[in-house]
Design a protein around this motif. Structure first.
Motif, PDB file in Angstrom:
ATOM      1  N   LEU A 187       1.130  -0.965   0.117  1.00 20.88           N
ATOM      2  CA  LEU A 187       0.044   0.098   0.344  1.00 20.88           C
ATOM      3  C   LEU A 187       0.975   0.924   0.066  1.00 20.88           C
ATOM      4  CD1 LEU A 187      -3.054  -0.624   2.523  1.00 20.88           C
ATOM      5  CD2 LEU A 187      -3.049  -0.435   0.324  1.00 20.88           C
ATOM      6  N   ASP A 188       2.330   1.378  -0.445  1.00 16.98           N
ATOM      7  CA  ASP A 188       2.839   2.576  -0.134  1.00 16.98           C
ATOM      8  C   ASP A 188       2.452   2.927  -1.901  1.00 16.98           C
ATOM      9  OD1 ASP A 188       4.276   1.316   2.056  1.00 16.98           O
ATOM     10  OD2 ASP A 188       6.201   0.844   1.335  1.00 16.98           O
ATOM     11  N   HIS A 189       2.303   2.332  -2.531  1.00 13.27           N
ATOM     12  CA  HIS A 189       1.387   3.222  -3.024  1.00 13.27           C
ATOM     13  C   HIS A 189       0.492   2.259  -3.500  1.00 13.27           C
ATOM     14  CE1 HIS A 189       5.319   5.262  -4.148  1.00 13.27           C
ATOM     15  NE2 HIS A 189       4.354   5.629  -4.661  1.00 13.27           N
ATOM     16  N   VAL A 190      -0.661   3.059  -4.306  1.00 11.61           N
ATOM     17  CA  VAL A 190      -1.548   2.688  -5.141  1.00 11.61           C
ATOM     18  C   VAL A 190      -2.252   3.172  -5.922  1.00 11.61           C
ATOM     19  CG1 VAL A 190      -3.097   2.478  -2.905  1.00 11.61           C
ATOM     20  CG2 VAL A 190      -3.194   4.499  -4.271  1.00 11.61           C
ATOM     21  N   MET A 191      -3.180   1.637  -6.811  1.00 10.40           N
ATOM     22  CA  MET A 191      -3.466   1.850  -8.106  1.00 10.40           C
ATOM     23  C   MET A 191      -5.231   2.417  -8.352  1.00 10.40           C
ATOM     24  SD  MET A 191      -0.521   1.209  -9.370  1.00 10.40           S
ATOM     25  CE  MET A 191      -1.105   1.116 -11.364  1.00 10.40           C
ATOM     26  N   VAL A 192      -5.869   3.401  -9.160  1.00 11.30           N
ATOM     27  CA  VAL A 192      -6.916   3.704  -9.603  1.00 11.30           C
ATOM     28  C   VAL A 192      -6.933   3.346 -11.443  1.00 11.30           C
ATOM     29  CG1 VAL A 192      -8.264   5.432 -10.148  1.00 11.30           C
ATOM     30  CG2 VAL A 192      -6.831   5.139  -7.637  1.00 11.30           C
ATOM     31  N   THR A 193      -8.107   2.215 -10.891  1.00 14.35           N
ATOM     32  CA  THR A 193      -8.371   2.381 -12.744  1.00 14.35           C
ATOM     33  C   THR A 193      -9.354   2.972 -13.010  1.00 14.35           C
ATOM     34  OG1 THR A 193      -7.276   0.438 -12.760  1.00 14.35           O
ATOM     35  CG2 THR A 193      -8.862   0.626 -14.267  1.00 14.35           C
ATOM     36  N   ILE A 194      -9.758   3.725 -14.118  1.00 17.20           N
ATOM     37  CA  ILE A 194     -10.428   4.487 -14.927  1.00 17.20           C
ATOM     38  C   ILE A 194     -10.974   3.154 -16.009  1.00 17.20           C
ATOM     39  CG2 ILE A 194     -10.529   6.542 -13.399  1.00 17.20           C
ATOM     40  CD1 ILE A 194      -9.603   8.513 -15.801  1.00 17.20           C
ATOM     41  N   THR A 210       0.130   5.246 -15.642  1.00 11.82           N
ATOM     42  CA  THR A 210       1.099   4.143 -15.178  1.00 11.82           C
ATOM     43  C   THR A 210       0.918   3.448 -16.829  1.00 11.82           C
ATOM     44  OG1 THR A 210       0.037   2.572 -14.056  1.00 11.82           O
ATOM     45  CG2 THR A 210       2.203   3.935 -13.448  1.00 11.82           C
ATOM     46  N   PHE A 211      -0.526   3.230 -17.660  1.00 10.56           N
ATOM     47  CA  PHE A 211      -0.780   2.692 -18.215  1.00 10.56           C
ATOM     48  C   PHE A 211      -2.140   3.104 -19.427  1.00 10.56           C
ATOM     49  CE2 PHE A 211      -3.655  -0.714 -20.133  1.00 10.56           C
ATOM     50  CZ  PHE A 211      -2.813  -1.560 -20.815  1.00 10.56           C
ATOM     51  N   VAL A 212      -2.242   3.559 -20.385  1.00  4.97           N
ATOM     52  CA  VAL A 212      -3.637   3.603 -21.730  1.00  4.97           C
ATOM     53  C   VAL A 212      -3.622   2.949 -21.621  1.00  4.97           C
ATOM     54  CG1 VAL A 212      -4.643   5.535 -22.909  1.00  4.97           C
ATOM     55  CG2 VAL A 212      -2.679   6.165 -21.189  1.00  4.97           C
ATOM     56  N   GLY A 213      -4.974   2.109 -22.145  1.00  6.91           N
ATOM     57  CA  GLY A 213      -4.990   0.574 -23.032  1.00  6.91           C
ATOM     58  C   GLY A 213      -5.682   0.927 -24.254  1.00  6.91           C
ATOM     59  N   LEU A 214      -4.787   0.146 -25.046  1.00  2.00           N
ATOM     60  CA  LEU A 214      -4.451  -0.325 -26.439  1.00  2.00           C
ATOM     61  C   LEU A 214      -5.081  -0.585 -27.027  1.00  2.00           C
ATOM     62  CD1 LEU A 214      -1.123  -1.831 -26.332  1.00  2.00           C
ATOM     63  CD2 LEU A 214      -1.482   0.728 -26.547  1.00  2.00           C
ATOM     64  N   LEU A 230     -14.989   1.490 -23.641  1.00  2.00           N
ATOM     65  CA  LEU A 230     -14.210   1.747 -23.247  1.00  2.00           C
ATOM     66  C   LEU A 230     -13.358   1.684 -22.862  1.00  2.00           C
ATOM     67  CD1 LEU A 230     -16.845   2.819 -20.214  1.00  2.00           C
ATOM     68  CD2 LEU A 230     -16.077   4.047 -22.347  1.00  2.00           C
ATOM     69  N   PHE A 231     -12.376   2.295 -23.312  1.00  2.00           N
ATOM     70  CA  PHE A 231     -10.804   1.745 -22.653  1.00  2.00           C
ATOM     71  C   PHE A 231     -10.298   2.254 -21.487  1.00  2.00           C
ATOM     72  CE2 PHE A 231     -11.330   3.550 -27.521  1.00  2.00           C
ATOM     73  CZ  PHE A 231     -10.409   2.559 -27.264  1.00  2.00           C
ATOM     74  N   PRO A 232      -9.612   0.905 -20.922  1.00  2.00           N
ATOM     75  CA  PRO A 232      -8.634   1.065 -19.618  1.00  2.00           C
ATOM     76  C   PRO A 232      -7.705   2.017 -19.033  1.00  2.00           C
ATOM     77  CG  PRO A 232      -8.386  -1.041 -20.670  1.00  2.00           C
ATOM     78  CD  PRO A 232      -8.437  -0.303 -21.675  1.00  2.00           C
ATOM     79  N   VAL A 233      -7.515   2.822 -18.044  1.00  2.00           N
ATOM     80  CA  VAL A 233      -6.729   3.167 -17.793  1.00  2.00           C
ATOM     81  C   VAL A 233      -6.325   3.361 -16.374  1.00  2.00           C
ATOM     82  CG1 VAL A 233      -6.075   6.020 -17.227  1.00  2.00           C
ATOM     83  CG2 VAL A 233      -7.324   6.052 -19.843  1.00  2.00           C
ATOM     84  N   GLU A 234      -4.696   3.388 -16.013  1.00  2.00           N
ATOM     85  CA  GLU A 234      -4.305   2.878 -14.916  1.00  2.00           C
ATOM     86  C   GLU A 234      -3.349   4.324 -14.122  1.00  2.00           C
ATOM     87  OE1 GLU A 234      -2.413  -0.347 -14.687  1.00  2.00           O
ATOM     88  OE2 GLU A 234      -4.420  -2.134 -15.517  1.00  2.00           O
ATOM     89  N   ILE A 235      -4.004   4.396 -12.683  1.00  2.00           N
ATOM     90  CA  ILE A 235      -3.112   6.132 -12.093  1.00  2.00           C
ATOM     91  C   ILE A 235      -2.287   5.393 -11.255  1.00  2.00           C
ATOM     92  CG2 ILE A 235      -3.759   8.420 -11.968  1.00  2.00           C
ATOM     93  CD1 ILE A 235      -5.997   8.333 -13.198  1.00  2.00           C
ATOM     94  N   ARG A 236      -1.258   5.603 -10.888  1.00  2.00           N
ATOM     95  CA  ARG A 236      -0.188   4.986 -10.035  1.00  2.00           C
ATOM     96  C   ARG A 236      -0.354   6.120  -8.655  1.00  2.00           C
ATOM     97  NH1 ARG A 236       5.514   4.522  -8.193  1.00  2.00           N
ATOM     98  NH2 ARG A 236       5.021   2.403  -6.913  1.00  2.00           N
ATOM     99  N   LEU A 237      -0.855   6.778  -7.563  1.00  2.00           N
ATOM    100  CA  LEU A 237      -0.740   7.513  -5.898  1.00  2.00           C
ATOM    101  C   LEU A 237      -0.063   6.863  -4.726  1.00  2.00           C
ATOM    102  CD1 LEU A 237      -4.720   8.338  -6.134  1.00  2.00           C
ATOM    103  CD2 LEU A 237      -3.591   8.818  -8.033  1.00  2.00           C
ATOM    104  N   PRO A 238       0.918   7.707  -4.696  1.00  2.00           N
ATOM    105  CA  PRO A 238       1.414   7.545  -3.298  1.00  2.00           C
ATOM    106  C   PRO A 238       0.607   7.802  -2.603  1.00  2.00           C
ATOM    107  CG  PRO A 238       1.563  10.121  -4.078  1.00  2.00           C
ATOM    108  CD  PRO A 238       1.048   9.447  -5.246  1.00  2.00           C
TER     109      PRO A 238
END
Length: 415
Positions: free
Chosen positions: A256-263, A295-299, A307-315
């Protein structure tokens, strides 16, 4: 009273009763034929108009742990020790628990004893070879000299016999001597080779015993359950005394030092989203905003939603952001959309189609629509509505096509 008068009275009474019964029947029929009282369903109505939907769209995502790992056993047996509890922070390789290792410890001791015996046999074979080296070497030198002499004598006798200077019988005697010399020399060399082979066999036994010891030590080490990664103990599914199977699950560690959010975003948002760029997110449960990195934009888009997945990394230094929390991400699209704009709550969906209720007079009618764009608050309608239509925005879940309604204006609520 005469009979004529009594008959008249009886007839009068019967007539009166008949009229009363007829009156009751008519009144009952009138009640049965009375139309039902209509019930108006209260709704809130908005008069729609054409407008622009902002090119800023808010997408709802969910926080997840950056990494999750299941802790498993490498050996079967009884869990004898457990060193952690839920919520504890652990480091990779940290001891979490132990399985009963009595059998494995005995096996290590047995294999180490066999290794010691193999090493002793190898040492003995080398010592025996060293002791015999001088004797074997001397015998081999003598045997070689005898072999050379016998060969030289045979050649000399053979030449004399062929010249007629000696009888043929002496050649046979010389040949026998030469053969005996060959056998003696072969025996001396075989003795040395036998000693060398004995050493090689003993050395191989030592190597095999070493491998057996290593295998037994690995089995002993496998009885100790260790953390596969840094993180926090999120689940523990065992207690001391439980019987564990090999590769059985013990618990779960999350990082949990970093977490991920996917939209999930539509294609219109893709041009404004690039790997490595910063994004502003809000966490409604905490009332906070934070900056993360894509960190990632779906191809490719999902087949069902397009819809396309997008992953965002948070401290997450204070571990305030927990898996499962909602995170809202605002994304700027390529262009604004123009059309009839409705509050998103006005839309209903049935069998994959979307519709609204349009109010005409005091009745509400179901109207299928085409949604061309939306965010979490509003939707742009492409077909099915026109400016000036009166749309139900509250109370529509109680309606049926043609329901009578009592109307409250949406604007009166200060919207």
């Amino acid at each position: 009273m005469n009979k004529r008068r009594m008959s008249a009275i009886a007839a009068s009474l019967m007539l009166t009763m008949g009229l009363v019964l007829v009156g009751c029947t008519d009144e009952q029929e009138k009640k049965e034929e009375a139309p039902p009282v209509s019930v108006s369903i209260p709704v809130t109505v908005l008069t729609v108009k054409e407008a622009m939907l902002s090119n800023e769209r808010t997408y709802i995502g969910s926080i997840a742990a950056e990494d999750t790992s299941t802790v498993v056993t490498q050996a079967s047996g009884t869990l004898t020790k457990l060193y952690v509890k839920k919520g504890d922070s652990v480091k990779k390789g940290q001891l979490i628990g132990e399985v009963d290792s009595t059998k494995q410890q005995l096996d290590v001791e047995e294999q180490e004893s066999k290794l010691a015996s193999a090493i002793a046999r190898l040492a003995q074979a080398k010592a025996s070879q060293d002791a015999d080296t001088k004797e074997v070497s001397s015998a081999r030198v003598l045997a070689k000299q005898a072999l050379d002499n016998a060969k030289e004598s045979y050649d000399r006798v053979k030449a004399l016999v062929e010249a007629g200077a000696l009888p043929a019988a002496q050649l046979g005697t010389a040949e026998d001597e030469w053969i005996r010399a060959q056998n003696s020399y072969r025996t001396s060399t075989q003795s040395e080779a036998k000693d060398l082979a004995g050493i090689q066999v003993s050395a191989a036994d030592v190597e095999a015993a070493k491998l057996a010891v290593e295998k037994a030590k690995r089995a002993l080490a496998d009885s100790k359950i260790k953390a596969p990664m840094d993180g926090v103990i999120n689940q523990l599914s065992v207690s001391v005394g439980d019987q564990l199977a090999n590769q059985g699950a013990v618990g779960e560690i999350v990082s949990l030092d970093h977490v991920m959010v996917t939209i999930q975003v539509d294609e219109d948002a893709l041009p404004s989203l690039k790997k490595g760029m910063s994004m502003q997110l809000s966490i409604p449960a905490l009332g906070t905003k934070i900056e993360g990195e894509i960190t990632f934009v779906g191809l490719s888009a999902a087949r069902d939603t397009k819809l396309f997945p997008v992953e965002i990394r948070l401290p997450n230094r204070d571990l305030a952001y927990r898996p499962g929390m909602r995170a809202d991400v605002t994304v700027t699209g390529s262009e604004e959309q123009k059309g009839i704009v409705l509050p998103i709550e006005a839309l209903l969906e049935l069998d994959g189609k979307q519709y609204v209720y349009v109010v005409k007079g005091d009745r509400a009618y179901k109207q299928e629509i085409e949604k061309i764009e939306s965010d979490t608050q509003a939707a742009v309608i492409g077909q099915g509505l026109a400016p000036g239509d009166r749309i139900v925005v509250e109370g529509q879940s109680d309606l049926q096509d043609g329901s009578q309604v009592s109307i409250s204006e949406y604007d009166k609520k200060g919207e």
